[in-house]
Scaffold this motif. Sequence first.
Motif, PDB file in Angstrom:
ATOM      1  N   LYS A 183       0.839  -1.189   0.000  1.00  0.00           N
ATOM      2  CA  LYS A 183       0.000   0.000   0.000  1.00  0.00           C
ATOM      3  C   LYS A 183       0.881   1.249   0.000  1.00  0.00           C
ATOM      4  O   LYS A 183       2.064   1.184   0.356  1.00  0.00           O
ATOM      5  N   GLU A 184       0.289   2.365  -0.356  1.00  0.00           N
ATOM      6  CA  GLU A 184       1.030   3.621  -0.445  1.00  0.00           C
ATOM      7  C   GLU A 184       1.624   4.060   0.892  1.00  0.00           C
ATOM      8  O   GLU A 184       2.556   4.868   0.919  1.00  0.00           O
ATOM      9  N   THR A 185       1.096   3.525   1.986  1.00  0.00           N
ATOM     10  CA  THR A 185       1.607   3.877   3.314  1.00  0.00           C
ATOM     11  C   THR A 185       2.724   2.954   3.796  1.00  0.00           C
ATOM     12  O   THR A 185       3.271   3.167   4.888  1.00  0.00           O
ATOM     13  N   ASP A 186       3.078   1.933   3.029  1.00  0.00           N
ATOM     14  CA  ASP A 186       4.139   1.009   3.433  1.00  0.00           C
ATOM     15  C   ASP A 186       5.508   1.655   3.256  1.00  0.00           C
ATOM     16  O   ASP A 186       5.676   2.637   2.531  1.00  0.00           O
ATOM     17  N   HIS A 187       6.488   1.067   3.926  1.00  0.00           N
ATOM     18  CA  HIS A 187       7.842   1.617   3.915  1.00  0.00           C
ATOM     19  C   HIS A 187       8.440   1.597   2.510  1.00  0.00           C
ATOM     20  O   HIS A 187       8.234   0.656   1.740  1.00  0.00           O
ATOM     21  N   VAL A 188       9.209   2.638   2.194  1.00  0.00           N
ATOM     22  CA  VAL A 188       9.949   2.665   0.934  1.00  0.00           C
ATOM     23  C   VAL A 188      11.411   2.358   1.220  1.00  0.00           C
ATOM     24  O   VAL A 188      11.908   2.531   2.325  1.00  0.00           O
ATOM     25  N   GLY A 189      12.103   1.880   0.195  1.00  0.00           N
ATOM     26  CA  GLY A 189      13.510   1.516   0.333  1.00  0.00           C
ATOM     27  C   GLY A 189      13.805   0.318  -0.538  1.00  0.00           C
ATOM     28  O   GLY A 189      13.093   0.039  -1.493  1.00  0.00           O
ATOM     29  N   GLY A 190      14.860  -0.428  -0.209  1.00  0.00           N
ATOM     30  CA  GLY A 190      15.150  -1.603  -1.012  1.00  0.00           C
ATOM     31  C   GLY A 190      16.516  -2.182  -0.724  1.00  0.00           C
ATOM     32  O   GLY A 190      17.388  -1.518  -0.160  1.00  0.00           O
ATOM     33  N   GLY A 194      -0.013  16.225  -3.563  1.00  0.00           N
ATOM     34  CA  GLY A 194       0.975  15.633  -2.670  1.00  0.00           C
ATOM     35  C   GLY A 194       0.789  14.158  -2.384  1.00  0.00           C
ATOM     36  O   GLY A 194       1.560  13.565  -1.622  1.00  0.00           O
ATOM     37  N   GLU A 195      -0.210  13.532  -2.999  1.00  0.00           N
ATOM     38  CA  GLU A 195      -0.508  12.121  -2.738  1.00  0.00           C
ATOM     39  C   GLU A 195       0.283  11.199  -3.672  1.00  0.00           C
ATOM     40  O   GLU A 195       0.798  11.621  -4.710  1.00  0.00           O
ATOM     41  N   SER A 196       0.332   9.925  -3.298  1.00  0.00           N
ATOM     42  CA  SER A 196       0.944   8.880  -4.123  1.00  0.00           C
ATOM     43  C   SER A 196      -0.098   7.804  -4.407  1.00  0.00           C
ATOM     44  O   SER A 196      -0.933   7.497  -3.551  1.00  0.00           O
ATOM     45  N   PHE A 197      -0.027   7.232  -5.622  1.00  0.00           N
ATOM     46  CA  PHE A 197      -1.000   6.217  -6.026  1.00  0.00           C
ATOM     47  C   PHE A 197      -0.308   5.055  -6.724  1.00  0.00           C
ATOM     48  O   PHE A 197       0.579   5.254  -7.558  1.00  0.00           O
ATOM     49  N   ASN A 198      -0.748   3.837  -6.366  1.00  0.00           N
ATOM     50  CA  ASN A 198      -0.313   2.627  -7.060  1.00  0.00           C
ATOM     51  C   ASN A 198      -1.211   2.358  -8.262  1.00  0.00           C
ATOM     52  O   ASN A 198      -2.431   2.555  -8.187  1.00  0.00           O
ATOM     53  N   PHE A 199      -0.603   1.872  -9.346  1.00  0.00           N
ATOM     54  CA  PHE A 199      -1.358   1.461 -10.520  1.00  0.00           C
ATOM     55  C   PHE A 199      -0.869   0.076 -10.946  1.00  0.00           C
ATOM     56  O   PHE A 199       0.257  -0.069 -11.416  1.00  0.00           O
ATOM     57  N   GLY A 200      -1.702  -0.910 -10.754  1.00  0.00           N
ATOM     58  CA  GLY A 200      -1.319  -2.275 -11.077  1.00  0.00           C
ATOM     59  C   GLY A 200      -2.419  -3.004 -11.813  1.00  0.00           C
ATOM     60  O   GLY A 200      -3.537  -2.497 -11.975  1.00  0.00           O
ATOM     61  N   PRO A 201      -2.156  -4.233 -12.250  1.00  0.00           N
ATOM     62  CA  PRO A 201      -3.126  -5.006 -13.041  1.00  0.00           C
ATOM     63  C   PRO A 201      -4.161  -5.682 -12.163  1.00  0.00           C
ATOM     64  O   PRO A 201      -4.119  -5.588 -10.935  1.00  0.00           O
ATOM     65  N   ALA A 250      14.185   6.655  -2.516  1.00  0.00           N
ATOM     66  CA  ALA A 250      14.721   7.973  -2.191  1.00  0.00           C
ATOM     67  C   ALA A 250      14.011   9.073  -2.973  1.00  0.00           C
ATOM     68  O   ALA A 250      13.765  10.173  -2.452  1.00  0.00           O
ATOM     69  N   ALA A 251      13.662   8.789  -4.237  1.00  0.00           N
ATOM     70  CA  ALA A 251      12.926   9.774  -5.041  1.00  0.00           C
ATOM     71  C   ALA A 251      11.578  10.082  -4.403  1.00  0.00           C
ATOM     72  O   ALA A 251      11.127  11.243  -4.402  1.00  0.00           O
ATOM     73  N   GLU A 252      10.908   9.057  -3.845  1.00  0.00           N
ATOM     74  CA  GLU A 252       9.645   9.282  -3.155  1.00  0.00           C
ATOM     75  C   GLU A 252       9.846  10.126  -1.890  1.00  0.00           C
ATOM     76  O   GLU A 252       9.038  11.012  -1.583  1.00  0.00           O
TER      77      GLU A 252
END
Length: 366
Positions: A145-152, A252-259, A162-164
């Motif tokens: 989800k958009e609220t999950d941690h970013v990184g890798g 300012g929001e982020s959205f996922n787009f998947g199949p 980092a871009a996010e």
Amino acid sequence: MFNNVYANKRVLVTGHTGFKGSWLTCWLLKLGAKVAGFSDEIPTQPSIFEELGLEKRIEHHFGDVRNYECFKSIVEEFQPDFVFHLAAQPIVSLSYKDPLDTITTNVVGTSVVLEVLRNINPECTAIIVTSDKCYENVEWEWGYKETDHVGGKDIYSGSKGAAEVIFHAYYHSFFINNNNVRLATGRAGNVIGGGDWAKDRIVADCMRSWSEGSAVEIRSPSATRPWQHVLEPLSGYLTLGAILKMDKSFNGESFNFGPRAEQNHTVLELLEDLSKYWSFKHTEEAYKVTANVPFHEAGLLKLNCDKALFHLKWEANLAYKECVRFVSEWYYSYYHEHKDMFDETLKQIHEYEKLAEERGLVWTKE
């Protein structure tokens, strides 16, 4: 389509010479937009950008997105109503060979775009495209989800995460009270479609090998991916841009787009389905598995797109078999029928739109 918001508008696409950028540019032209493109190079040979003849159809600029003065001059001259930022180093394997280039392109490049945007006067709506790999992948079976941690665990994922982080820092520092600029990020991945010739991408590797009559080498046949046609996330970015233009509440929001959920298939399943269009007597002739896995690859990665469905009423259009057909027919037209690929690409966009209309997808409304 998209409430006709892009007709006669000035749209700047960074990374327009790449795979996704070329498809987006073509679709924007079909929607009646005046398009300018900014990119540092033609990234592949063959090149979908060149095969579609896009240079003569748009205002085309070469430049490095990390160069603030260069990008600023293009924006000031073109005065875009919309910006779609796709310029990136998109290949995981290359991030291992040149991590610094990946980091500076994906992080500093995004920072330059945001810095230029915060200093422009005309109203502008910007969609910053990152990746599903921006998430810290812990190999769980449900979607991120958009609220999950970013990184890798790898440089490419880290650069997208980092871009996010930079995007959200810029938003809260400069854009939250900016009445001229509205912006959001779009996250998608595992995108396939005609005209992708990038290194170390499964469909591109297949088409190169099969067009020469040879078997393709695959690294991780059991890896599962939620495959989606390139037009799926692009419909999401265009939907987000159109709604953001009219509704500042998504600023300012982020959205996922998947199949669709049923799109999850292994690399081997995708390869076998694609190979049916290439007249192999036995599917085993189409591939060979290599034990050489030179870099980390996730076994499972998928997105939760409930936010896009709830707020944007966006949902994926194509079933898996339709996605495979679109991909196969594009490459067949290119390699075997030698058709005008700009016309063929427009035909696929038109078919995609018609299918979406028949299914009542919200973005098809005028």
